[in-house]
Design a protein around this motif. Structure first.
Motif: not given
Lengths: 276, 414
Positions: B74, B102-103, B151, B105, B99-100
């Motif tokens: 990660r 959101r992770l 991203r 933030k 998803f990426p």
């Protein structure tokens, strides 16, 4: 299913099995609506006079209401704790290679095989020494330990069905192991977690042996045990109909849960049903 | 964006088997690198070591300037497309792509903007609310790519991303990936066992065999100047024909007939070897009756029996069986097994002009372009006729054309 064979043998067979299984339940339901004096009446399946009296009696009895609170509380706590434990254990078993993994699994299986009755005696002594006798934890602890194996086995089968790549994808996307577990694995295993939770809840809810042996008062006695202590509305009456009413009351939640989550349970029992 | 540098990378499993053995490879910034090889050659393992899903036994892996050997996936800021897509089935397409972010933030506003942009790029806009299980294979593939590009990752990694698609879709997605990579200009490592993908997508191709890097170069260099038997046999379809030949002065006598060595340099390279393997690509054969006089002089003509022919409209394949000495035949069979083709008999596959009238079961006169043949050492597999200067020229020549392609793919609109 497209089949050229006739369907009626299946229908007849299903109907027979249905009658066979539903008869005792219906009988209890009918008894719960009868007057106490009517129990001996062998000819009448249906009550002569329908009455809610038994239910009123049951809910007026402190013995029952206290037991109901105990049952609900103990079962819920045991289920919650058991499923949380089982999820973590099953995940580790499904995903990690560590020494003693086989041992844990076979140990869990051995516990599940162990006759509950043989443990009750020693537990009784032990709990009295430890002060756990006749307390909620005194029941929650054995419930968890006996429900865990089943939950672990169910859940680890579920986790194994989830493709490794899911988690690896999450990690590459920037998730920590914990985030990957919580955001990807747990939602995917939700049907499994659900199944495990329901099975555990039933186990705790239905237990009689621990309930009657490890409790002595209203403080912790669950409903199945409490039923045995029932007396009628007066001491000249047989408490049969009241017991039946109580039995119906404790069966209702189980039936409701099963009906509500029928699909999930079936999905859970049949397969992981996770598509990549 | 970043370069990826591998220095003497080794992956050894518990039983001591080296899945990847001493691989050193530089993937330049913005380059499209293909890892190719038969199944079990360690290409996926190498990719998974780049992304961090597989531990590195020894060696050094650098992304940009940073040594990442001990850094968790990660934190490497790479994105990967998996063979089975690994979409999250419980999330909508929108949330899958997001998803990426959101992770990381990111604020909702940014997530919405980036996801919408990405979806537009991949033509997924009308599917954003659907679940992956309701999508077709190609759409799932695009969602997986969306998740990878949403991203700003330092590099994209693809693990056989098209192998689950049918042939037609595979072709479309291939051009799509190529266009996307040129447009975004992000360093890309792409694992495949597909010839066409390897040849068409990559700026450079790295060929692996049993965990050992064989050759790295532009597709054209690999095809025209392979370093050894393995690369020569692996690149190209149908693959290169290998004929055992005994050397007699400057002439080679093969089971198909006798012909001259391509030149003095070749003769010098062969030296005092008594036996060599002659590598001839199928298209370097031709029906002798269709070859013009002046072209004829460049090669040799042999009389061979034709076993089976396959007319495909644009070309004609003819199969020419031949006998080989037992030891060499065994070696060739071993090679073909390693190349995943498992050829049962020793035969040459030749590709002729479609107008050729050569019939099955007859003797035919075939012209061989001997100026294009390669000679291999049968013991080491080394290519004796490889022209280093020419190879270097080929790879250099590939660069400006790639750069040109890249600039045409850059978005002109703001």
């Amino acid at each position: 299913m497209e089949s050229t064979r006739p369907k009626w043998p299946w229908i007849v067979a299903s109907a027979l099995i249905l009658v066979w299984t539903i008869f005792p339940i219906l009988w209890i339901v009918m008894l719960s609506f009868k007057r106490p004096g009517e129990v001996g009446n062998q000819k009448g399946f249906l009550p002569k006079h329908w009455t809610w009296d038994n239910y009123r009696t049951v809910f007026r009895t402190d013995l029952f209401t206290a037991a109901l609170v105990n049952s609900i509380g103990i079962s819920m706590i045991a289920t919650f704790a058991g499923v949380v434990f089982a999820t973590l254990v099953a995940y580790a078993i499904a995903r990690l290679e560590f020494p003693g993994k086989k041992l844990i699994l076979s140990f869990a299986l051995a516990i599940a095989m162990f006759p509950v009755v043989s443990l009750v005696g020693p537990l009784f002594d032990l709990w009295r020494d430890l002060g756990l006798y006749d307390t909620w934890p005194g029941l929650i602890i054995p419930y968890i330990s006996f429900a865990l194996p089943l939950a672990i086995w169910t859940l680890s089968a579920f986790f194994r069905e989830i493709p490794w790549e899911m988690e690896q994808a999450a990690q590459v996307d920037g998730a920590t192991s914990w985030q990957a577990f919580r955001k990807v694995i747990v939602p995917l295993a939700a049907p499994g977690v659900f199944t495990a939770a329901i099975l555990t809840f039933f186990f705790c809810w239905n237990d009689f042996v621990f309930g009657i042996s490890l409790t002595s008062s209203d403080r912790a006695r669950p409903v199945p045990a409490a039923l045995a202590f029932f007396t009628g509305a007066s001491q000249f009456e047989q408490p049969t109909t009241a017991i039946c009413a109580a039995a119906v009351v404790v069966t209702v939640p189980v039936v409701v849960i099963v009906l509500a989550f029928q699909r999930r349970i079936v999905a859970g029992l049949t397969s992981g049903a996770v598509k990549g | 964006m970043a370069a990826i540098t591998m220095k003497n990378i080794v992956k050894r499993y518990g039983d001591g088997f080296p899945a990847v053995n001493d691989v050193s490879l530089d993937v330049r910034d913005g380059e499209f690198m293909i890892l190719v090889g038969p199944s079990g050659c360690g290409k996926s393992t190498l990719l998974r070591m780049i992304v961090g899903l597989e531990d590195i036994t020894s060696g050094e892996m650098l992304i940009g300037e940073r040594i990442v050997n001990r850094i968790a996936p990660r934190e490497r800021n790479l994105s990967m497309v998996f063979q089975n897509y690994a979409l999250y089935p419980h999330l909508t397409v929108y949330e899958n792509i997001a998803f990426p972010l959101r992770l990381a933030k990111r604020p909702d506003e940014e997530v919405r903007r980036r996801v919408t942009e990405t979806a537009g790029l991949l033509e997924l806009t009308e599917h954003l609310d659907r679940k992956p299980s309701n999508l077709s294979g190609g759409q799932r593939q695009r969602v997986a790519m969306g998740r990878a590009i949403v991203r700003q990752a330092d590099a994209f990694l693809f693990d056989e991303p098209l192998s689950n698609l049918d042939a037609k879709l595979r072709g479309q997605m291939r051009t799509e990936i190529s266009r996307l990579q040129r447009r975004l200009g992000v360093t890309t490592v792409y694992v495949t066992h597909d010839q066409t993908e390897a040849m068409t997508l990559g700026d450079r191709v790295a060929v692996l065999r049993k965990g050992v890097l064989q050759q790295v170069g532009s597709p054209r260099e690999l095809y025209e100047q392979p370093v050894n038997l393995f690369v020569a046999g692996f690149i190209g379809s149908p693959s290169m024909n290998f004929l055992p030949a005994s050397v007699d002065g400057t002439s080679l006598s093969t089971p198909l007939g006798r012909f001259e060595m391509p030149g003095e340099q070749a003769a010098a390279a062969v030296g005092d070897r008594g036996v060599v393997l002659v590598g001839v690509r199928p298209e370097h054969f031709e029906d002798a009756s269709l070859v013009s006089e002046d072209k004829r002089a460049r090669g040799s003509i042999v009389q061979v029996p034709v076993d089976v022919t396959e007319w495909l409209g644009n070309e004609l394949y003819a199969y020419v069986p031949y006998e080989a000495p037992a030891d060499l035949a065994a070696q060739l069979r071993e090679l073909s097994r390693e190349l995943d083709s498992d050829q049962l008999r020793t035969q040459a596959v030749v590709s002729l002009d479609a107008s050729s009238l050569i019939a099955e079961g007859t003797e035919a006169a075939l012209w061989i372009d001997t100026s294009r043949i390669h000679l291999f050492d049968p013991a080491t597999g080394e290519n004796l006729t490889r022209d280093e200067d020419h190879a270097a020229r080929l790879t250099r020549a590939a660069e400006p054309s790639r750069a040109a392609q890249r600039s045409t793919q850059q978005p002109t609109e703001p």
